[in-house]
Enzyme design. Structure first.
Site, PDB file in Angstrom:
ATOM      1  N   SER A   1       0.835  -1.212   0.000  1.00  0.00           N
ATOM      2  CA  SER A   1       0.000   0.000   0.000  1.00  0.00           C
ATOM      3  C   SER A   1       0.871   1.264   0.000  1.00  0.00           C
ATOM      4  CB  SER A   1      -0.916  -0.003   1.221  1.00  0.00           C
ATOM      5  OG  SER A   1      -0.151  -0.212   2.403  1.00  0.00           O
ATOM      6  N   HIS A   2       2.153   1.139   0.364  1.00  0.00           N
ATOM      7  CA  HIS A   2       3.042   2.302   0.424  1.00  0.00           C
ATOM      8  C   HIS A   2       4.107   2.272  -0.676  1.00  0.00           C
ATOM      9  CE1 HIS A   2       1.028   2.511   4.229  1.00  0.00           C
ATOM     10  NE2 HIS A   2       1.601   3.654   4.518  1.00  0.00           N
TER      11      HIS A   2
ATOM     12  N   ASP B   1      -4.726   1.095   3.556  1.00  0.00           N
ATOM     13  CA  ASP B   1      -5.495  -0.142   3.376  1.00  0.00           C
ATOM     14  C   ASP B   1      -6.993   0.159   3.315  1.00  0.00           C
ATOM     15  OD1 ASP B   1      -3.319  -1.823   3.140  1.00  0.00           O
ATOM     16  OD2 ASP B   1      -3.060  -1.966   5.301  1.00  0.00           O
TER      17      ASP B   1
HETATM   18  P1  NDP Z   1       0.217  -4.616   9.590  1.00  0.00           P
HETATM   19  O1  NDP Z   1      -0.875  -4.785  10.591  1.00  0.00           O
HETATM   20  O2  NDP Z   1      -0.013  -5.087   8.211  1.00  0.00           O
HETATM   21  O3  NDP Z   1       1.533  -5.322  10.097  1.00  0.00           O
HETATM   22  C1  NDP Z   1       2.139  -4.907  11.294  1.00  0.00           C
HETATM   23  C2  NDP Z   1       3.415  -5.699  11.543  1.00  0.00           C
HETATM   24  O4  NDP Z   1       3.085  -7.012  11.985  1.00  0.00           O
HETATM   25  C3  NDP Z   1       4.279  -5.863  10.312  1.00  0.00           C
HETATM   26  O5  NDP Z   1       5.633  -5.739  10.688  1.00  0.00           O
HETATM   27  C4  NDP Z   1       3.954  -7.287   9.840  1.00  0.00           C
HETATM   28  O6  NDP Z   1       5.078  -7.795   9.152  1.00  0.00           O
HETATM   29  C5  NDP Z   1       3.685  -8.006  11.140  1.00  0.00           C
HETATM   30  N1  NDP Z   1       2.693  -9.071  11.047  1.00  0.00           N
HETATM   31  C6  NDP Z   1       1.572  -9.111  10.301  1.00  0.00           C
HETATM   32  N2  NDP Z   1       0.899 -10.250  10.532  1.00  0.00           N
HETATM   33  C7  NDP Z   1       1.605 -10.936  11.451  1.00  0.00           C
HETATM   34  C8  NDP Z   1       1.420 -12.199  12.104  1.00  0.00           C
HETATM   35  N3  NDP Z   1       0.388 -12.983  11.819  1.00  0.00           N
HETATM   36  N4  NDP Z   1       2.340 -12.597  12.998  1.00  0.00           N
HETATM   37  C9  NDP Z   1       3.407 -11.831  13.281  1.00  0.00           C
HETATM   38  N5  NDP Z   1       3.639 -10.619  12.686  1.00  0.00           N
HETATM   39  C10 NDP Z   1       2.747 -10.191  11.793  1.00  0.00           C
HETATM   40  O7  NDP Z   1       0.698  -3.077   9.542  1.00  0.00           O
HETATM   41  P2  NDP Z   1      -0.164  -1.746   9.644  1.00  0.00           P
HETATM   42  O8  NDP Z   1      -1.379  -1.905   8.803  1.00  0.00           O
HETATM   43  O9  NDP Z   1      -0.330  -1.366  11.055  1.00  0.00           O
HETATM   44  O10 NDP Z   1       0.835  -0.700   8.954  1.00  0.00           O
HETATM   45  C11 NDP Z   1       1.128  -0.847   7.571  1.00  0.00           C
HETATM   46  C12 NDP Z   1       2.320  -0.041   7.183  1.00  0.00           C
HETATM   47  O11 NDP Z   1       1.987   1.336   7.075  1.00  0.00           O
HETATM   48  C13 NDP Z   1       3.531  -0.097   8.105  1.00  0.00           C
HETATM   49  O12 NDP Z   1       4.656  -0.377   7.291  1.00  0.00           O
HETATM   50  C14 NDP Z   1       3.643   1.318   8.672  1.00  0.00           C
HETATM   51  O13 NDP Z   1       4.977   1.703   8.938  1.00  0.00           O
HETATM   52  C15 NDP Z   1       3.063   2.124   7.532  1.00  0.00           C
HETATM   53  N6  NDP Z   1       2.538   3.427   7.941  1.00  0.00           N
HETATM   54  C16 NDP Z   1       3.169   4.569   7.498  1.00  0.00           C
HETATM   55  C17 NDP Z   1       2.688   5.802   7.854  1.00  0.00           C
HETATM   56  C18 NDP Z   1       3.396   7.045   7.454  1.00  0.00           C
HETATM   57  O14 NDP Z   1       3.025   8.095   7.920  1.00  0.00           O
HETATM   58  N7  NDP Z   1       4.387   7.000   6.612  1.00  0.00           N
HETATM   59  C19 NDP Z   1       1.479   5.960   8.659  1.00  0.00           C
HETATM   60  C20 NDP Z   1       0.920   4.703   9.099  1.00  0.00           C
HETATM   61  C21 NDP Z   1       1.421   3.488   8.719  1.00  0.00           C
HETATM   62  P3  NDP Z   1       5.093  -9.104   8.222  1.00  0.00           P
HETATM   63  O15 NDP Z   1       3.703  -9.360   7.745  1.00  0.00           O
HETATM   64  O16 NDP Z   1       6.050  -8.780   7.140  1.00  0.00           O
HETATM   65  O17 NDP Z   1       5.579 -10.195   9.135  1.00  0.00           O
END
Ligand code: NDP
Length: 337
Positions: free
Chosen positions: A48-49, A189
């Site tokens: 998404s980013h 998302d």
């Molecule tokens: P997610 O809920 O998708 O994921 C959060 C973290 O949990 C990730 O590191 C993911 O890595 C991990 N994860 C996901 N599923 C599991 C699982 N089942 N077990 C263990 N770990 C898990 O992220 P968000 O929706 O909260 O955020 C999405 C992105 O948006 C992030 O990269 C955030 O930095 C970015 N963001 C940027 C902003 C900005 O201002 N620039 C503002 C807000 C968000 P993985 O699935 O790879 O293991």
């Protein structure tokens, strides 16, 4: 947007992204930095980013909201305190300029922090902390973003989606790196779900009637997301606002007037990176502890070390390329003229 997709190599993603940054007047080095962020987002997630952000990057430059030719400035205020001014450019450029000094300060003092004001952020935070872990440091990163998260029990947004990231070196393996928004679901998302026409898996925001809803379009109307984990996520969002904006002397999430004037999506807030040298805290077995902690998670039912999902996606993308929306590619190519 139609759901037709096509396969792009990571080099093709880089080239599309580089076109947008170069067209805005960015230097070759900084274009490489920013295009790599877009390519890594498509490779590891969050998708998404990645390419999806390019029209927003372009808009931020054309509107004059963000500075494509920023020259960040750094000032060391204390042995462990490095203050940055992003010159209204993207944080990743300031963070890259600060990285060597932050690493040296951390090795010298055991712990050090880099704060940055007057900067924009449109990417995942994992790419800000991972290089520090690759240098052997434990890292925490935060960014305060646009006001759209309602504090637990509240009626109007007070915080940004305020993401945070944690990274830690791991013997013989890629570092542990996770990052997450303070909202139940990231804004991009919600946008993706609205564009693709499907409901969200949970009630992640308030609708116009002030009630929690799974309808992404209703949430985009109010721009009121709920924090993850009720009061606990709300507290994390507050912490990020303090570490990201207050410590850096940057724009608070609720002070959005300038962004509204430019119609930008992106955040112009503050960011803080805190780095810790684990070899300076007197536990020679730090790496063994980390291994044991991970071993208690991996193989424990369906649990996995947070953030490790990116490594599988990385291998897949490097071998086979990534799927990108044809309509989005056409939109980006249109922006490139
Ligand atoms: P997610 O809920 O998708 O994921 C959060 C973290 O949990 C990730 O590191 C993911 O890595 C991990 N994860 C996901 N599923 C599991 C699982 N089942 N077990 C263990 N770990 C898990 O992220 P968000 O929706 O909260 O955020 C999405 C992105 O948006 C992030 O990269 C955030 O930095 C970015 N963001 C940027 C902003 C900005 O201002 N620039 C503002 C807000 C968000 P993985 O699935 O790879 O293991």
């Amino acid at each position: 947007m139609s759901d037709e997709t096509q396969t792009l190599t990571l080099d093709e993603v880089r080239a599309l992204a580089a076109g947008i940054f170069t067209q805005a007047g960015m230097s070759a080095d900084e274009t490489t930095t920013m295009a790599e962020i877009v390519a890594m987002s498509e490779r590891d997630g969050p998708r998404s980013h990645g390419l999806r952000m390019l029209p927003f990057y372009a808009e931020s430059f054309v509107s004059g909201y963000a500075n494509a030719t920023a020259v960040p400035k750094m000032t060391r205020l204390a042995p462990g305190a490095l203050k940055g001014d992003g010159d209204n450019g993207y944080f990743q450029i300031a963070a890259k300029a600060a990285r060597d000094e932050l690493i040296a300060m951390t090795r010298e003092n055991g712990i050090a922090a880099f704060t940055c004001a007057n900067c924009h952020h449109l990417a995942g935070l994992r790419f800000d902390t991972e290089p520090l872990a690759e240098a052997g440091l434990v890292a925490i990163g935060v960014v305060n973003s646009l006001s759209m998260v309602v504090p637990h029990g509240g009626e109007r947004p007070a915080f940004g989606t305020n993401p945070m990231s944690f990274a830690c070196p791991r013997d013989g393996q890629a570092p542990i790196v996770w990052d997450q928004a303070a909202s139940a679901i990231a804004l991009m998302d919600v946008r993706m779900a609205a564009a693709e026409g499907h409901e969200l898996p949970i009630a992640a925001g308030l609708g116009p009637d002030g009630k929690p809803t799974t309808d992404p379009s209703a949430i985009l109307e109010t721009r009121s997301l709920l924090p993850f984990g009720a009061h606990k996520g709300s507290a994390i969002a507050m912490m990020v606002e303090i570490l990201g904006a207050a410590l850096a002397g940057a724009t608070l999430a609720v002070d959005n007037a300038e962004r509204e004037a430019h119609g930008g999506l992106n955040v112009k807030g503050g960011a803080t990176l805190i780095a810790i040298d684990p070899t300076r805290f007197g536990n020679d077995a730090f790496a063994d502890y980390v291994q044991r902690i991970c071993a208690e998670i991996d193989g424990n039912g369906d649990a996995r070390v947070p953030g490790d999902g990116r490594l599988g996606k990385r291998a897949q993308a490097e071998a086979n390329g990534v799927q990108a929306s044809t309509a989005l590619i056409t939109q980006i190519e249109g922006l490139l003229g």
